[in-house]
Each structure stands twice: as structure tokens, then as C-alpha cells.
Motif scaffolding. Structure first.
Motif: not given
Length: 299
Positions: A86, A136, A202, A204
């Protein structure tokens, strides 16, 4: 001048595109990105994507099963790369992060009798955000009076909202329906409403420990290639990682495809420049040889 410039670029590209042929890449239990099946084999969406990228890049990945996250794994020297990390800026202090290769939209759930439509509505409220690592936080500018708590799973997030500890829950859109169907008994028959929060998406990246940046970037470049030929879309469909209603994801994939095609066109143009430059040099050398031969004959 053009030939020297192209030669310099070619040398630089060669250095950058010469990663190790075999690297260790860590994987823990993070379904459906990366996990181990009943036979103990690494599997998942990220596993399939990275294997396809490695094949395209001419690399071999040695998958290493670990129980820790990327930072701890790299610090212990147990792996060199991590398939899906992440992305957030503070992580760049501990490991190398490539440009993100995937993104997930986030949906904000709240009760229909008191719905929240946007982040600004959360002033003075408590929000739960789901993150398996519990570290996160989405890149969202919550109001200063918003209290944000991190929980490990969508179920825990829904539970916190339904038992009164939170006013809203942020859940990955991909598992949003599952979160609704498997919501805790504490939710009762209360109706929920959901709003996609774009700024909470999010992203990645591929993570790498020091000294393995080139390998990570080589794999990232290959992911762009399999995005162009449609391989990554097929893998996303296989693992149910793509939702046509996630317009931001679809737009992001289209941008990635166009960017990759642009780079390919640039490479083709540079290749033509090199070829034409080489032909020009060859013609000039032959003309010079003929001129010298003619001068010798006259002498």
C-alpha cells in the motif's frame, strides 16, 4: 550529436534494464492479493500479475512465505521484493516503492437515517478505516474534529459502526457487497447507505529493499506491457478484482494503457533514429573511402 545522444540513452537504458535474473519475493496471507492455497503454493491476483510480468521481463521469482510485512521482512533479509505494498509517502523511508500498479476504490458506509455523503460531513464524528496491517490511513483530509480509528477487517469496521463506536466505516469497494451480506448481528435490520470516496482510494506498488530497485522497476515496466495487451484485465476478472462501476479504476487503467503505448512509440522512434543515423554514418564512410581512393588514383 544525435548519435551521441542516442548512444548515451541506449547505454543508460541498458544499465537500467539489466536486473538480476532471479530474485526472492515475499508473500504473506493477504487474500486475495497474495496467499497460499491448500497445497502451500503461493497464489492470488498479485502473484499471477507478478509472475506474468517476470516472464515478460525474463526474470525468475522465488516466492518466499513469511508471516511479517515488507518492512520487517526486508530488515531481516528474508526477501528482496514485495508484490503489493500500500503506497503512502512515509513508507518510502524504509523501502523503495515503484509507481503504483493497482488501485482500489473505497466506499463509505453509514446508516440511512443519518447518512454521510462526503468527507466534510464527518466533522465531529468517529470513522473506522480498514487495513490488515492496521497502519494504513487513506490520503483523505478529514475535518480536524474527526476521530479516525484503524481496524483489521471490513467485519470489524462494520461492527464498530453497528455497536455505536463509530458513525461511518470505510471499506474497499471490492468487498463492499460481502461486507453488507456478512454484517454483524449488531447491525440488526437498520438500512445502510454507501458513497464512493475517490480521495480514499488505495494504491499499491511493488516494494524493494535497498539494492533491488532495478528489479522492482523492471517488473513494474513489464506490468505496463501486460496492461496494454489486456493480460492484467483478464487476471483481474479471474480474481474479481475489477468492477465496471469503479469508474476511477477504469479511467486509471486506460491512462496506464495510453502511457505505455506512448512509451512504445517513443522507443520505436528512437530505434528509427538509431537505424537512420547508422545508415547515414555508413554512407558518409563509403563516400569518404571513394574520395580517398579517387585522390590516390589521381596522384
Amino acid at each position: 550529436m544525435v548519435l551521441l545522444l542516442v548512444a548515451g540513452m541506449s547505454t543508460s537504458c541498458t544499465w537500467q534494464s539489466a536486473p538480476r535474473k532471479k530474485v526472492r519475493i515475499g508473500t504473506n496471507h493477504s487474500p486475495d492479493f497474495n496467499f497460499h492455497d491448500a497445497q502451500g503454493r503461493p497464489t492470488g491476483f498479485a502473484i499471477d500479475v507478478l509472475n506474468a510480468a517476470a516472464q515478460r521481463a525474463g526474470m525468475e521469482l522465488e516466492w518466499v512465505a513469511v508471516s511479517t510485512g515488507p518492512e520487517e521482512t526486508f530488515a531481516a533479509g528474508r526477501a528482496d521484493l514485495w508484490p503489493v505494498v500500500t503506497y503512502f509517502e512515509s513508507r518510502r523511508k524504509a523501502l523503495h516503492l515503484t509507481e503504483p500498479w493497482w488501485r482500489l476504490a473505497t466506499i463509505m458506509y453509514s446508516f440511512e437515517e443519518q447518512p454521510y455523503r462526503k468527507v466534510e460531513d464527518l466533522a465531529g464524528r468517529t470513522v473506522v478505516v480498514t487495513s490488515p496491517s492496521k497502519r494504513y490511513l487513506p490520503r483523505v483530509r478529514f475535518p480536524a474534529t474527526t476521530k479516525v480509528e484503524v481496524v483489521a477487517s471490513p467485519y470489524a469496521g462494520m461492527l464498530a459502526m453497528c455497536d455505536g463506536r463509530a458513525d461511518a466505516a470505510f471499506v474497499d469497494l471490492r468487498v463492499g457487497d460481502q461486507a453488507l451480506l456478512n454484517r454483524p448481528p449488531e447491525c440488526g435490520y437498520r438500512r445502510l447507505t454507501g458513497e464512493i470516496i475517490e480521495e480514499a482510494a488505495r494504491e499499491f506498488s511493488i516494494g524493494a529493499r535497498a539494492g533491488f530497485e532495478r528489479e522492482a522497476e523492471a517488473l513494474r515496466a513489464s506490468i505496463d506491457e501486460i496492461a496494454v495487451d489486456g493480460t492484467i484485465i483478464e487476471l483481474a476478472k479471474k480474481w474479481k478484482f475489477i468492477d465496471q462501476t469503479d469508474t476511477a479504476l477504469m479511467a486509471w487503467l486506460e491512462t496506464t494503457r495510453k502511457k505505455s503505448e506512448g512509451w512504445q512509440a517513443t522507443v520505436i522512434v528512437l530505434g528509427l533514429v538509431v537505424v537512420l543515423g547508422g545508415v547515414t554514418v555508413l554512407v558518409l564512410m563509403r563516400a569518404r573511402s571513394r574520395a580517398e581512393a579517387s585522390a590516390e588514383a589521381r596522384a
